[in-house]
Write a protein that holds these residues in place. Structure first.
Motif, PDB file in Angstrom:
ATOM      1  N   GLU A 173       0.827  -1.205   0.000  1.00 48.13           N
ATOM      2  CA  GLU A 173       0.000   0.000   0.000  1.00 48.13           C
ATOM      3  C   GLU A 173       0.867   1.262   0.000  1.00 48.13           C
TER       4      GLU A 173
ATOM      5  N   SER B 185      -7.035   3.136   3.946  1.00 43.51           N
ATOM      6  CA  SER B 185      -7.793   1.900   4.177  1.00 43.51           C
ATOM      7  C   SER B 185      -6.998   0.931   5.053  1.00 43.51           C
ATOM      8  N   LYS B 186      -5.683   0.924   4.870  1.00 38.93           N
ATOM      9  CA  LYS B 186      -4.845   0.073   5.723  1.00 38.93           C
ATOM     10  C   LYS B 186      -4.865   0.584   7.159  1.00 38.93           C
TER      11      LYS B 186
ATOM     12  N   ILE C   8      -7.272   2.100   8.578  1.00 35.41           N
ATOM     13  CA  ILE C   8      -8.573   1.729   9.143  1.00 35.41           C
ATOM     14  C   ILE C   8      -8.600   0.243   9.502  1.00 35.41           C
ATOM     15  N   ARG C   9      -8.020  -0.581   8.634  1.00 33.24           N
ATOM     16  CA  ARG C   9      -7.996  -2.024   8.909  1.00 33.24           C
ATOM     17  C   ARG C   9      -7.189  -2.340  10.167  1.00 33.24           C
ATOM     18  N   ASP C  10      -6.147  -1.540  10.397  1.00 34.36           N
ATOM     19  CA  ASP C  10      -5.289  -1.766  11.563  1.00 34.36           C
ATOM     20  C   ASP C  10      -5.640  -0.816  12.707  1.00 34.36           C
ATOM     21  N   TYR C  11      -6.920  -0.478  12.806  1.00 38.54           N
ATOM     22  CA  TYR C  11      -7.349   0.494  13.814  1.00 38.54           C
ATOM     23  C   TYR C  11      -7.014   0.049  15.234  1.00 38.54           C
ATOM     24  N   GLN C  12      -6.895  -1.269  15.445  1.00 39.49           N
ATOM     25  CA  GLN C  12      -6.625  -1.755  16.795  1.00 39.49           C
ATOM     26  C   GLN C  12      -5.270  -1.278  17.310  1.00 39.49           C
TER      27      GLN C  12
END
Length: 200
Positions: free
Chosen positions: A105, A137-138, A140-144
């Protein structure tokens, strides 16, 4: 039948005047931060290997030049192959971090940005923006990662602030360095974020 009364009838004239002045002032501040689309470039548009000022009138998908709002540097001042030299090479940070962490990305975003600054075509700028969305988007995917390390929100917010300052300074004053700072700082923050993402 009772006559209707305007709501202004219940507000003192002096207060209305004060409110109007404050509202006008607020509008002026907002306009200064978010200027309207400009019709004259803040930077020069010289001739180079990829483009020529005579192409300004082109409107085709592949032929249209980068719009004035997105120009960040005087074109072809360093060499004839990179329209925006400093904005091009400052993407090295994104590419390095992308390779370091094996992030396709970030690698795509860095390459797309470098190409769009080097070849000032509007369609390439669109690809550049797609790269930014892919990186977001990455995130957001790794929001944790932000949940586990909430302090990371501070550098991310700083990057957003730098980006907003860059847009304001470049469009209104023709300043290049904020965009270079944006590239380098965003790459450094991405490096930090990915380090913690890999360990989560």
């Amino acid at each position: 039948m009772e006559a209707t009364t305007s709501c202004h009838g219940h507000v003192p004239t002096s207060y209305r005047g004060s409110f109007t002045q404050k509202a006008n002032r607020a509008c002026q501040v907002i306009r200064s931060i978010f200027p309207k689309t400009i019709t004259e470039p803040a930077f020069e548009r010289g001739a180079g290997f990829w483009t020529h000022p005579d192409e300004e009138s082109k409107t085709s998908f592949l032929g249209k030049l980068t719009d004035y709002n997105s120009q960040r540097e005087n074109w072809y001042k360093v060499n004839c192959y990179m329209a925006e030299f400093w904005c091009t090479i400052s993407n090295a940070g994104f590419i390095y971090v992308g390779l370091k962490h094996g992030s396709p990305e970030l690698l795509f975003a860095g390459c797309a940005s470098a190409i769009s600054h080097s070849i000032p075509k509007q369609w390439l700028l669109t690809v550049d923006k797609i790269g930014v969305l892919i990186v977001l988007s990455k995130l957001i995917r790794d929001y944790q990662v932000l949940g586990d390390h909430p302090w990371l929100a501070a550098p991310v917010t700083t990057a957003v602030a730098i980006n907003l300052a860059d847009a304001h300074l470049s469009r209104n004053y023709g300043v290049t360095w904020p965009h270079v700072v944006w590239h380098l700082s965003a790459a450094a923050i991405a490096d930090l974020f990915l380090q913690y993402a890999e360990n989560s």
